[in-house]
Design an enzyme around this catalytic site. Structure first.
Site, mmCIF file in Angstrom:
data_model
loop_
_atom_site.group_PDB
_atom_site.id
_atom_site.type_symbol
_atom_site.label_atom_id
_atom_site.label_comp_id
_atom_site.label_asym_id
_atom_site.label_seq_id
_atom_site.Cartn_x
_atom_site.Cartn_y
_atom_site.Cartn_z
ATOM 1 C CB SER A 137 -0.906 0.011 1.234
ATOM 2 O OG SER A 137 -1.717 -1.136 1.279
HETATM 3 N N1 SAH Z 1 -0.657 -4.777 4.232
HETATM 4 C C1 SAH Z 1 0.016 -4.681 2.982
HETATM 5 C C2 SAH Z 1 -0.878 -4.549 1.812
HETATM 6 C C3 SAH Z 1 -1.116 -5.866 1.224
HETATM 7 S S1 SAH Z 1 -2.099 -5.895 -0.213
HETATM 8 C C4 SAH Z 1 1.098 -3.626 3.036
HETATM 9 O O1 SAH Z 1 1.847 -3.691 3.971
HETATM 10 O O2 SAH Z 1 1.216 -2.788 2.175
HETATM 11 C C5 SAH Z 1 -3.488 -6.788 0.388
HETATM 12 C C6 SAH Z 1 -3.246 -8.207 0.768
HETATM 13 O O3 SAH Z 1 -4.480 -8.718 1.224
HETATM 14 C C7 SAH Z 1 -2.791 -9.132 -0.352
HETATM 15 O O4 SAH Z 1 -1.579 -9.719 -0.025
HETATM 16 C C8 SAH Z 1 -3.911 -10.157 -0.435
HETATM 17 O O5 SAH Z 1 -3.464 -11.471 -0.737
HETATM 18 C C9 SAH Z 1 -4.478 -10.089 0.964
HETATM 19 N N2 SAH Z 1 -5.829 -10.609 1.117
HETATM 20 C C10 SAH Z 1 -6.904 -10.463 0.310
HETATM 21 N N3 SAH Z 1 -7.962 -11.111 0.811
HETATM 22 C C11 SAH Z 1 -7.553 -11.676 1.982
HETATM 23 C C12 SAH Z 1 -8.172 -12.485 2.969
HETATM 24 N N4 SAH Z 1 -9.448 -12.866 2.869
HETATM 25 N N5 SAH Z 1 -7.442 -12.877 4.034
HETATM 26 C C13 SAH Z 1 -6.145 -12.519 4.167
HETATM 27 N N6 SAH Z 1 -5.498 -11.770 3.263
HETATM 28 C C14 SAH Z 1 -6.178 -11.348 2.192
#
Ligand code: SAH
Length: 288
Positions: free
Chosen positions: A135
């Site tokens: 993000s």
């Molecule tokens: N927190 C991150 C952003 C990750 S992007 C950062 O530090 O920038 C969002 C993430 O959510 C992805 O890796 C995706 O695989 C995960 N995601 C989507 N649906 C999910 C779910 N139901 N449970 C756990 N993770 C999920």
């Protein structure tokens, strides 16, 4: 979720400060020396190695310019670069000093591919593989500030660990951070990214974050880093009374997603506020 899957990593601020330490005598990089620890920082080794691999010609030219590659790496990884990012966050309205401090100490470049490291402190989402992104710093800071609202946070849940960056930032603001990722290679990657930082208060879980962690609940704050059409009921139930949940809510394809704040006012009372327009990867069911 098995307890073997819950991992802990000790991250110490002194290590992070040392990671940004520069050798003396480099123009434009002079800073007062940070605390020197006896244990070598693997953060330095990793950042340097990555750069060396990508620029073998520069490192080979050691006799004439011994620090060419090193200078580049240090400029990239320096605390000063992060400080500039933090100044921009402040200028854009982030005010919580704990959040600003957390953003200034967590080395975001260590959570992206070496080829993207030069962009790590720009306010941009970057690919982390598996069609997912890290993000934007401004969004990470905004979500954590909203979730905290000036409170002392004890137990926090993040849905969507991705590469682990936001979990690392949260670890500087909350006592205990739990983070769930549904894509196993990303869960593994987050572990790898966080290990050299030795974060003591993050537990990573591989699983479907839509079901949360009922055995650990209630949480003072829940941050969802992926967009669903609604906030899963299980997560609303796992929010402590008085707790705050921040999530992007909305459709994926071309439709507006809205950063949404949910406050739990009572055992069966929640209040929803729709805030900023955002764009996140989708919140999906199940694990892969
Ligand atoms: N927190 C991150 C952003 C990750 S992007 C950062 O530090 O920038 C969002 C993430 O959510 C992805 O890796 C995706 O695989 C995960 N995601 C989507 N649906 C999910 C779910 N139901 N449970 C756990 N993770 C999920």
């Amino acid at each position: 979720m098995t307890s073997e899957r819950a991992k802990r990593f000790p991250l110490e601020l002194a290590d992070l400060k040392r990671e940004s330490r520069k050798p003396q005598g480099h123009a434009g990089e002079s800073r007062k020396p940070a605390t020197v620890r006896t244990e070598p920082s693997r953060a330095v080794a990793r950042g340097h190695d990555a750069r060396v691999e990508r620029h073998p010609a520069k490192t080979a030219d050691k006799s004439s310019a011994p620090n060419v590659a090193l200078n580049g790496t240090l400029a990239l990884t320096s605390e000063r670069v992060r400080e500039r990012m933090v100044e921009r966050l402040r200028a854009n309205g982030v005010t919580d000093p704990r959040v600003l401090n957390a953003m200034s100490v967590v080395p975001r470049h260590m959570f992206v591919d070496p080829g993207l490291a030069t962009q790590a402190y720009e306010d941009a989402a970057l690919p982390i593989g598996h069609h997912q992104t890290i993000s934007k710093p401004s969004v990470v800071a905004r979500m954590i500030e909203l979730a905290a609202a000036g409170r002392k946070l004890e137990r926090v849940l993040e849905i969507g660990t991705g590469c682990g960056y936001q979990a690392a930032v949260l670890s500087q603001v909350a006592r205990d951070v739990y983070s769930i990722e549904r894509i196993r290679p990303l869960y593994e990657r987050a572990k790898t990214n966080l290990r050299p930082l030795r974060v003591p208060n993050i537990r990573l879980h591989y699983g479907d974050g839509r079901v949360g962690l009922p055995s650990v609940a209630p949480f003072d704050a829940i941050v969802i880093a992926a967009a669903g059409l609604d906030v899963p009921q299980a997560l609303l139930e796992q929010l402590a009374v008085g707790g705050r949940l921040v999530a992007p809510v909305g459709a994926q394809s071309g439709q507006a997603q809205v950063l949404t704040l949910v406050e739990r006012l009572g055992p069966s009372q929640w209040r929803e506020s729709r805030l900023d327009r955002v764009f996140f990867v989708p919140l999906k069911s199940g694990v892969i």
